[in-house]
Design an enzyme around this catalytic site. Structure first.
Site, mmCIF file in Angstrom:
data_model
loop_
_atom_site.group_PDB
_atom_site.id
_atom_site.type_symbol
_atom_site.label_atom_id
_atom_site.label_comp_id
_atom_site.label_asym_id
_atom_site.label_seq_id
_atom_site.Cartn_x
_atom_site.Cartn_y
_atom_site.Cartn_z
ATOM 1 N N THR A 211 0.772 -1.181 -0.131
ATOM 2 C CA THR A 211 0.104 -0.049 0.020
ATOM 3 C C THR A 211 0.932 1.231 0.206
ATOM 4 O O THR A 211 2.029 1.171 -0.501
ATOM 5 C CB THR A 211 -1.033 -0.030 1.027
ATOM 6 O OG1 THR A 211 -2.072 0.931 1.112
ATOM 7 C CG2 THR A 211 -0.333 0.183 2.579
ATOM 8 N N GLY A 240 -6.094 -7.655 8.993
ATOM 9 C CA GLY A 240 -4.929 -7.566 8.543
ATOM 10 C C GLY A 240 -4.879 -6.248 7.394
ATOM 11 O O GLY A 240 -5.844 -5.727 7.162
#
Length: 260
Positions: A211, A240
Site C-alpha cells: 500500500t 490485516g
C-alpha cells in the site's frame, strides 16, 4: 534546489516525526520541504509536492498524495477495485496523523466510499474519535457529504471468483470445521478441547510491506503522516492489511531515495 538528503538525514527527520510533539527545528541548510512515500508511486509524491508548492499544509499534502493513489488504484493495493474480502466486497482503510498535536483520524472497513483518506481527514477534524469502522464509518462519511459508490470492479470480482474456485485458498481461518486449509466455509469453531494446535501461517507474497504510506514535512518543519489501503484479500470479516498481487511488483527504490 537544495541537495537531496542523505540517508542519515532522512532517518533523523523520520525520528523527529515519531518522537517530537512539535515542529522539527529548521536550519538554512535543511532539505525541507520533504515528501516521502513507500514504493515508486511518483504521481502521489508529485501530488503532495504540488500541494505544498501551492501553500498547502503538510496534512493537506499527505491527504492529496494518498488520494492520488486512491484514484489511480496504485499497485492494486490502494483504492477501489482491489483485495476483495470473503464475501467479494472491497473495503478501504485510511489514517492521517498531524505531527504537531499527534492527533489521528482513521477509518477501517469503510464500505462504498472511494475517498477513504478524505473521510479519515473528517474524522480527525470533526470528531473526538480516533477510528471509525464498518457501517459506522460509512454513515459518518455520508453525513460529511461523501457519495456511496460501488468499490468492486471486473478485476476484483474475477479475483474473488478465482479464490472460490481454489477452495477458498488462502484464508485466515483456523481451528474450525470444515478444515479451512482444504475447504470453503461456512465454518464453525472446534471445541476448545479439540483444537489442533496449528500455528497460523502468513500467506504473504514475498513483499515486506504494501500500500502507500506517506510522510510530509513542510518548509517550517511541520509534519504529517498518512496511509490508505484496500486491506487484505479473502479476510473475514476484516483482518490485516495488504494486497494479493496478480502480477509481480516492481522493486522499490533503494532505501533513502527521495523523489522531488
Amino acid at each position: 534546489m537544495a541537495p537531496k538528503p542523505s540517508l542519515p538525514a532522512v532517518l533523523v527527520l523520520q525520528l523527529q516525526l515519531l518522537l517530537l510533539p512539535g515542529p522539527a527545528p529548521v536550519r538554512s541548510s535543511s532539505p525541507l520541504p520533504l515528501v516521502l512515500n513507500t514504493w515508486p508511486f511518483r504521481n502521489a509524491t508529485e501530488a503532495a509536492w504540488k500541494t505544498l508548492a501551492l501553500g498547502g499544509s503538510s496534512l493537506d499534502a499527505v491527504e492529496g498524495g494518498c488520494a492520488s493513489c486512491e484514484v489511480e488504484q496504485c499497485d492494486g493495493t490502494v483504492g477501489f477495485g482491489g483485495s476483495p474480502d470473503e464475501s467479494g466486497e472491497t473495503t478501504l482503510d485510511a489514517m492521517l496523523m498531524e505531527g504537531t498535536t499527534m492527533n489521528v483520524g482513521a477509518v477501517g472497513d469503510l464500505r462504498r466510499i472511494k475517498n477513504a483518506i478524505g473521510v479519515a481527514r473528517k474524522v480527525l477534524e470533526h470528531t473526538t474519535h480516533t477510528l471509525l469502522v464498518g457501517e459506522s464509518a460509512t454513515k459518518f462519511a455520508q453525513s460529511m457529504g461523501f457519495v456511496d459508490e460501488d468499490l468492486s470492479t471486473k478485476d476484483s470480482r474475477a479475483l474473488h471468483s478465482d479464490w472460490l474456485a481454489q477452495n477458498c485458498q488462502p484464508n485466515y481461518w483456523r481451528n474450525v470445521i470444515p478444515d479451512s486449509s482444504k475447504y470453503c466455509g461456512p465454518y464453525k469453531p472446534r471445541s476448545v478441547f479439540k483444537q489442533d494446535g496449528s500455528i497460523h501461517k502468513e500467506t504473504g507474497y514475498g513483499y515486506g510491506h504494501d500500500t502507500i504510506g506517506m510522510v510530509v514535512l513542510d518548509k517550517m518543519g511541520h509534519t504529517a503522516a498518512g496511509t490508505s489501503t484496500n486491506a487484505e484479500s479473502e479476510t473475514h470479516p476484516y483482518l490485516g492489511q495488504g494486497p494479493t498481487p496478480t502480477t509481480p511488483r516492481e522493486p522499490p527504490p533503494p532505501l533513502g531515495t527521495v523523489t522531488y
